[in-house]
Scaffold this active site. Sequence first.
Site, PDB file in Angstrom:
ATOM      1  N   ASP A  54      -0.902  -2.309  70.512  1.00  0.00           N
ATOM      2  CA  ASP A  54       0.465  -2.236  71.030  1.00  0.00           C
ATOM      3  C   ASP A  54       1.452  -2.432  69.884  1.00  0.00           C
ATOM      4  O   ASP A  54       1.364  -3.417  69.146  1.00  0.00           O
ATOM      5  CB  ASP A  54       0.663  -3.332  72.087  1.00  0.00           C
ATOM      6  CG  ASP A  54       2.068  -3.315  72.670  1.00  0.00           C
ATOM      7  OD1 ASP A  54       2.214  -2.842  73.813  1.00  0.00           O
ATOM      8  OD2 ASP A  54       3.012  -3.787  72.004  1.00  0.00           O
ATOM      9  N   TYR A  59       9.751  -2.773  65.586  1.00  0.00           N
ATOM     10  CA  TYR A  59       9.028  -3.738  64.750  1.00  0.00           C
ATOM     11  C   TYR A  59       9.053  -3.341  63.276  1.00  0.00           C
ATOM     12  O   TYR A  59       8.802  -4.171  62.399  1.00  0.00           O
ATOM     13  CB  TYR A  59       7.566  -3.860  65.185  1.00  0.00           C
ATOM     14  CG  TYR A  59       7.346  -4.292  66.614  1.00  0.00           C
ATOM     15  CD1 TYR A  59       8.357  -4.863  67.374  1.00  0.00           C
ATOM     16  CD2 TYR A  59       6.096  -4.123  67.206  1.00  0.00           C
ATOM     17  CE1 TYR A  59       8.144  -5.246  68.686  1.00  0.00           C
ATOM     18  CE2 TYR A  59       5.876  -4.510  68.526  1.00  0.00           C
ATOM     19  CZ  TYR A  59       6.905  -5.067  69.259  1.00  0.00           C
ATOM     20  OH  TYR A  59       6.672  -5.446  70.556  1.00  0.00           O
ATOM     21  N   LYS A  87       7.037   1.921  71.798  1.00  0.00           N
ATOM     22  CA  LYS A  87       8.214   1.683  72.628  1.00  0.00           C
ATOM     23  C   LYS A  87       9.464   2.368  72.069  1.00  0.00           C
ATOM     24  O   LYS A  87       9.622   2.503  70.851  1.00  0.00           O
ATOM     25  CB  LYS A  87       8.467   0.170  72.744  1.00  0.00           C
ATOM     26  CG  LYS A  87       7.244  -0.618  73.203  1.00  0.00           C
ATOM     27  CD  LYS A  87       7.487  -2.108  73.201  1.00  0.00           C
ATOM     28  CE  LYS A  87       6.204  -2.877  73.449  1.00  0.00           C
ATOM     29  NZ  LYS A  87       5.332  -2.910  72.264  1.00  0.00           N
ATOM     30  N   HIS A 120      11.800  -0.149  75.724  1.00  0.00           N
ATOM     31  CA  HIS A 120      11.611  -1.494  75.175  1.00  0.00           C
ATOM     32  C   HIS A 120      12.433  -2.550  75.921  1.00  0.00           C
ATOM     33  O   HIS A 120      11.932  -3.625  76.259  1.00  0.00           O
ATOM     34  CB  HIS A 120      11.980  -1.492  73.686  1.00  0.00           C
ATOM     35  CG  HIS A 120      11.298  -2.554  72.897  1.00  0.00           C
ATOM     36  ND1 HIS A 120      10.999  -2.424  71.562  1.00  0.00           N
ATOM     37  CD2 HIS A 120      10.836  -3.779  73.250  1.00  0.00           C
ATOM     38  CE1 HIS A 120      10.389  -3.514  71.129  1.00  0.00           C
ATOM     39  NE2 HIS A 120      10.286  -4.356  72.138  1.00  0.00           N
TER      40      HIS A 120
END
Length: 316
Positions: A54, A59, A87, A120
Site C-alpha cells: 500500500d 508519500y 491513492k 486519499h
Amino acid sequence: MASAKAMGQVEQDHFVLKSGHTMPAVGLGTWRAGSDTAHSVQTAITEAGYRHVDTAAQYGIEKDVGQGLKAAMEAGINRKYLFVTSKLWCTNLVPERVPPTLKNTLKDLQLDYLDLYLIHWPFRLKDGAHMPPEAGEVLEFDMEGVWREMENLVKDGLVKNIGVCNYTVTKLNRLMQSANIPPAMEMHPGWKNDKIFEACKKLGIHVTAYSPLGSSEKNLAHDPVVEKIANKLNKSPGQVLIKWAIQRGTSVIPKSSKDERIKENIQVFGWEIPEEDFKALCSIKDDKRVLTGEELFVNKTHGPYKSASELWDHDN
C-alpha cells in the site's frame, strides 16, 4: 461484537472484495517509509511472503516502491499474484486530473495497472495549499465527477478496484447515491469509529485498517490490555493488533522498515485470539487523536475546518 471468523468473513489469508477480486489480509504499509523503501518492499515480498503493498503519491516514495516491486518481480514473483494500492491526493480531486495522475503513479510504480486506487482524503485542496489549509484553500469537491473518472479507470483496465479513505457516513452515503462501482474503504483502527465500520458492513464494503499499531500520538502496542494478551498468547503486541484487525473483518497494512519486524508482522495465521480477549481489545477506549486529521486539515484560527468535529461531519 462477534469475531469476523465467527461470521464467516475471513477466507484463510485474504478477503474477497465486492468486485470478486481477492485482497491479501496483510499488506505492507509505506507511509513515512524512509530511504530504504525499495529494500523493504522487496524484502516483504520475496522473503516474508507479502503479496499486498500500500502506497500513495503524497508519500513521495512511489518511485522507490516501484523499484522494490520491480526487483521482486525480477526475482520470480508474478505480477498477477501481487495486490498494489495507491491513492489520489487532494489537489488532484478534479475529474480531468484523475487519468493523468493515475498514469503518473503507474509510471513511477513501473506497473501497467493498480489493484486498488483510493481517494486519499475527501477534501479538494488548492495547489500549494498550506497544511493545515487556510480559508480559501479548500475548494469545492465534485465527488460524483471524480468518482465517474475513477470508474472509467476500471473500465479502461488501468485499475481493478476503486475506493476511498477517511470518509464519514455522510460522505459515504452521498457517494453511494451515484456510484455504479461501490468503493472499498481504508480507515484507522486506533479510532475504531464503529459507526462508519457498521455502515460499510451493511453496504458490503470491505475495510482496510492502516497504521494498525497506532501512531506517534498513541502507540497501541504499549496499551496494557494489548501487552497482557500478547504475553498470554506468546505473541508480540504488534501481531495481536494485526490479528485483531483481521478477526474484526478488516485487511491490515502495518508499516515497518526493519526486516525482522516486517517478517514478524505477517506471522498472524494459524492461530486465533480467543473470544474473551478479542472483546477486551474491542473495548479499548478510542483515541481520536490518531484520526482526527488535525495535523493535516484543522486550522483552529483561520479555518475552514476549525475542529475535528467539523472535519468529520460531526460523526465522531
